[in-house]
Write a protein that holds these residues in place. Structure first.
Motif, PDB file in Angstrom:
ATOM      1  N   GLY A  62      58.788  48.108  45.145  1.00 21.59           N
ATOM      2  CA  GLY A  62      59.051  47.661  43.788  1.00 21.59           C
ATOM      3  C   GLY A  62      59.317  46.174  43.757  1.00 21.59           C
ATOM      4  N   VAL A  63      58.429  45.411  44.365  1.00 27.79           N
ATOM      5  CA  VAL A  63      58.609  43.961  44.463  1.00 27.79           C
ATOM      6  C   VAL A  63      58.250  43.342  43.107  1.00 27.79           C
ATOM      7  CG1 VAL A  63      57.916  41.877  45.712  1.00 27.79           C
ATOM      8  CG2 VAL A  63      58.067  44.073  46.916  1.00 27.79           C
ATOM      9  N   ALA A  64      59.222  42.643  42.520  1.00 29.37           N
ATOM     10  CA  ALA A  64      59.062  42.105  41.167  1.00 29.37           C
ATOM     11  C   ALA A  64      57.831  41.214  41.031  1.00 29.37           C
ATOM     12  CB  ALA A  64      60.324  41.344  40.765  1.00 29.37           C
ATOM     13  N   SER A  65      57.515  40.432  42.053  1.00 29.28           N
ATOM     14  CA  SER A  65      56.382  39.504  41.958  1.00 29.28           C
ATOM     15  C   SER A  65      55.033  40.224  41.869  1.00 29.28           C
ATOM     16  CB  SER A  65      56.379  38.537  43.144  1.00 29.28           C
ATOM     17  OG  SER A  65      56.199  39.253  44.358  1.00 29.28           O
ATOM     18  N   GLU A  66      55.001  41.521  42.189  1.00 28.67           N
ATOM     19  CA  GLU A  66      53.749  42.287  42.108  1.00 28.67           C
ATOM     20  C   GLU A  66      53.634  43.110  40.835  1.00 28.67           C
ATOM     21  OE1 GLU A  66      52.857  43.239  46.798  1.00 28.67           O
ATOM     22  OE2 GLU A  66      53.803  44.777  45.577  1.00 28.67           O
ATOM     23  N   ALA A  67      54.658  43.127  39.999  1.00 26.45           N
ATOM     24  CA  ALA A  67      54.694  44.021  38.841  1.00 26.45           C
ATOM     25  C   ALA A  67      53.491  43.844  37.917  1.00 26.45           C
ATOM     26  CB  ALA A  67      55.998  43.837  38.075  1.00 26.45           C
ATOM     27  N   ASN A  68      53.136  42.615  37.593  1.00 22.85           N
ATOM     28  CA  ASN A  68      51.996  42.385  36.694  1.00 22.85           C
ATOM     29  C   ASN A  68      50.682  42.816  37.332  1.00 22.85           C
ATOM     30  OD1 ASN A  68      53.662  41.368  34.696  1.00 22.85           O
ATOM     31  ND2 ASN A  68      53.323  39.240  35.285  1.00 22.85           N
ATOM     32  N   ASP A  69      50.524  42.510  38.624  1.00 24.11           N
ATOM     33  CA  ASP A  69      49.300  42.889  39.324  1.00 24.11           C
ATOM     34  C   ASP A  69      49.154  44.404  39.400  1.00 24.11           C
ATOM     35  OD1 ASP A  69      48.818  40.200  39.710  1.00 24.11           O
ATOM     36  OD2 ASP A  69      49.570  40.189  41.752  1.00 24.11           O
ATOM     37  N   PHE A  70      50.254  45.078  39.685  1.00 25.86           N
ATOM     38  CA  PHE A  70      50.232  46.537  39.771  1.00 25.86           C
ATOM     39  C   PHE A  70      49.897  47.141  38.415  1.00 25.86           C
ATOM     40  CE2 PHE A  70      52.825  50.625  40.457  1.00 25.86           C
ATOM     41  CZ  PHE A  70      51.765  51.277  41.068  1.00 25.86           C
ATOM     42  N   ALA A  71      50.507  46.622  37.356  1.00 26.84           N
ATOM     43  CA  ALA A  71      50.233  47.126  36.000  1.00 26.84           C
ATOM     44  C   ALA A  71      48.771  46.894  35.627  1.00 26.84           C
ATOM     45  CB  ALA A  71      51.160  46.454  34.995  1.00 26.84           C
ATOM     46  N   TRP A 125      46.224  46.649  37.720  1.00 21.94           N
ATOM     47  CA  TRP A 125      45.428  47.593  38.509  1.00 21.94           C
ATOM     48  C   TRP A 125      45.519  49.000  37.914  1.00 21.94           C
ATOM     49  CZ3 TRP A 125      46.910  51.986  41.118  1.00 21.94           C
ATOM     50  CH2 TRP A 125      45.905  52.590  41.878  1.00 21.94           C
ATOM     51  N   GLN A 126      46.712  49.404  37.486  1.00 19.90           N
ATOM     52  CA  GLN A 126      46.870  50.727  36.877  1.00 19.90           C
ATOM     53  C   GLN A 126      46.008  50.853  35.626  1.00 19.90           C
ATOM     54  OE1 GLN A 126      51.245  50.484  36.725  1.00 19.90           O
ATOM     55  NE2 GLN A 126      51.272  52.495  37.736  1.00 19.90           N
ATOM     56  N   ALA A 127      45.893  49.778  34.867  1.00 19.71           N
ATOM     57  CA  ALA A 127      45.118  49.802  33.623  1.00 19.71           C
ATOM     58  C   ALA A 127      43.614  49.727  33.852  1.00 19.71           C
ATOM     59  CB  ALA A 127      45.557  48.654  32.712  1.00 19.71           C
ATOM     60  N   THR A 128      43.194  48.978  34.878  1.00 20.95           N
ATOM     61  CA  THR A 128      41.761  48.725  35.064  1.00 20.95           C
ATOM     62  C   THR A 128      41.167  49.374  36.299  1.00 20.95           C
ATOM     63  OG1 THR A 128      42.082  46.708  36.376  1.00 20.95           O
ATOM     64  CG2 THR A 128      42.036  46.459  33.950  1.00 20.95           C
ATOM     65  N   GLY A 129      42.013  49.680  37.285  1.00 17.76           N
ATOM     66  CA  GLY A 129      41.517  50.199  38.555  1.00 17.76           C
ATOM     67  C   GLY A 129      40.921  49.133  39.444  1.00 17.76           C
ATOM     68  N   GLU A 130      41.133  47.882  39.087  1.00 16.32           N
ATOM     69  CA  GLU A 130      40.574  46.777  39.856  1.00 16.32           C
ATOM     70  C   GLU A 130      41.619  45.701  40.117  1.00 16.32           C
ATOM     71  OE1 GLU A 130      37.112  45.208  37.940  1.00 16.32           O
ATOM     72  OE2 GLU A 130      36.137  47.164  37.815  1.00 16.32           O
ATOM     73  N   ILE A 131      41.395  44.953  41.180  1.00 17.69           N
ATOM     74  CA  ILE A 131      42.199  43.768  41.466  1.00 17.69           C
ATOM     75  C   ILE A 131      41.456  42.613  40.801  1.00 17.69           C
ATOM     76  CG2 ILE A 131      43.143  42.268  43.262  1.00 17.69           C
ATOM     77  CD1 ILE A 131      44.337  45.107  43.311  1.00 17.69           C
ATOM     78  N   GLY A 132      41.992  42.136  39.690  1.00 19.36           N
ATOM     79  CA  GLY A 132      41.308  41.124  38.894  1.00 19.36           C
ATOM     80  C   GLY A 132      41.488  39.712  39.419  1.00 19.36           C
ATOM     81  N   PRO A 133      40.735  38.781  38.832  1.00 17.12           N
ATOM     82  CA  PRO A 133      40.800  37.376  39.275  1.00 17.12           C
ATOM     83  C   PRO A 133      42.204  36.774  39.201  1.00 17.12           C
ATOM     84  CG  PRO A 133      38.921  37.715  37.815  1.00 17.12           C
ATOM     85  CD  PRO A 133      39.717  38.983  37.794  1.00 17.12           C
ATOM     86  N   ALA A 134      42.970  37.116  38.181  1.00 21.76           N
ATOM     87  CA  ALA A 134      44.329  36.568  38.070  1.00 21.76           C
ATOM     88  C   ALA A 134      45.200  37.083  39.210  1.00 21.76           C
ATOM     89  CB  ALA A 134      44.942  36.923  36.717  1.00 21.76           C
ATOM     90  N   SER A 135      45.015  38.333  39.582  1.00 16.14           N
ATOM     91  CA  SER A 135      45.766  38.917  40.685  1.00 16.14           C
ATOM     92  C   SER A 135      45.377  38.238  42.002  1.00 16.14           C
ATOM     93  CB  SER A 135      45.516  40.427  40.775  1.00 16.14           C
ATOM     94  OG  SER A 135      46.212  40.991  41.850  1.00 16.14           O
ATOM     95  N   VAL A 136      44.090  38.011  42.183  1.00 14.22           N
ATOM     96  CA  VAL A 136      43.629  37.319  43.395  1.00 14.22           C
ATOM     97  C   VAL A 136      44.261  35.928  43.458  1.00 14.22           C
ATOM     98  CG1 VAL A 136      41.626  36.368  44.608  1.00 14.22           C
ATOM     99  CG2 VAL A 136      41.478  38.621  43.528  1.00 14.22           C
ATOM    100  N   GLU A 137      44.300  35.259  42.327  1.00  8.23           N
ATOM    101  CA  GLU A 137      44.875  33.913  42.291  1.00  8.23           C
ATOM    102  C   GLU A 137      46.364  33.932  42.619  1.00  8.23           C
ATOM    103  OE1 GLU A 137      44.219  30.286  42.696  1.00  8.23           O
ATOM    104  OE2 GLU A 137      42.530  31.609  42.376  1.00  8.23           O
TER     105      GLU A 137
END
Length: 174
Positions: free
Chosen positions: A30-39, A41-53
């Motif tokens: 439950g690492v706070a810095s990953e919360a947006n990326d995890f959400a 991924w949950q919504a899209t099923g993909e690791i998006g460009p913002a997450s990669v950045e």
């Protein structure tokens, strides 16, 4: 060393000359810095460009460390079927591999006969351990350094036993 006096990981890995190995044993973080990326991924099923950045600082650190000749390996012990969080981790692990980190996965059932430490850890050059401590819901509660030779040997042996049984990322499906 007290958990709040542990230097940043970037400083610890900068002092590495040969190896940095990471043992992960939790099914959720439950690492706070990953919360947006995890959400995302949950919504899209993909690791998006913002997450990669957002992962760029880690990926750059891996590239720089490996370019200096340090071997970086990560072994993950996971329950099967895997948790939603582990599916998310798996979806983004190709980025770690492309940056130069070697990653393997071990189903928890195959780890049942191994003696394992009680916390996730980084073992740096076989001389220093950085334990990661987490709460029950996966929130990071702190780090601790340990340079006791007996603890280092136990953790190094545990990591190598996991590594030997684990499947390379490219061969592990979730």
């Amino acid at each position: 060393m007290k958990p709040n006096s542990v230097p940043p990981f970037t400083e610890l890995v900068a002092a590495c000359h040969h190896s940095a190995v990471h043992l992960e044993m939790r099914d959720v973080y439950g690492v706070a810095s990953e919360a947006n990326d995890f959400a995302e991924w949950q919504a899209t099923g993909e690791i998006g460009p913002a997450s990669v950045e957002r992962r760029r600082p880690w990926l750059d650190l891996v590239r720089e460390t490996v370019a200096r000749g340090v071997v970086m390996r990560r072994a993950r012990i996971v329950s099967m079927p895997v948790s939603e969080y582990i599916r998310y981790e798996h979806a983004g692990t190709h980025l770690n591999v492309e940056a130069g980190e070697q990653v393997r996965w071990l189903p928890r059932k195959k780890a049942a006969t191994l003696a394992l430490p009680g916390a996730d850890l980084w073992l740096l050059d076989g001389r220093l351990i950085r334990f990661g401590h987490f709460s029950g819901d996966g929130a990071l509660t702190g780090h601790e350094l340990n340079d006791d030779p007996a603890v280092i040997k136990m953790c190094a042996d545990a990591f190598e036993a996991v590594w030997d049984r684990a499947a390379p990322h490219q061969e592990f499906t979730v």
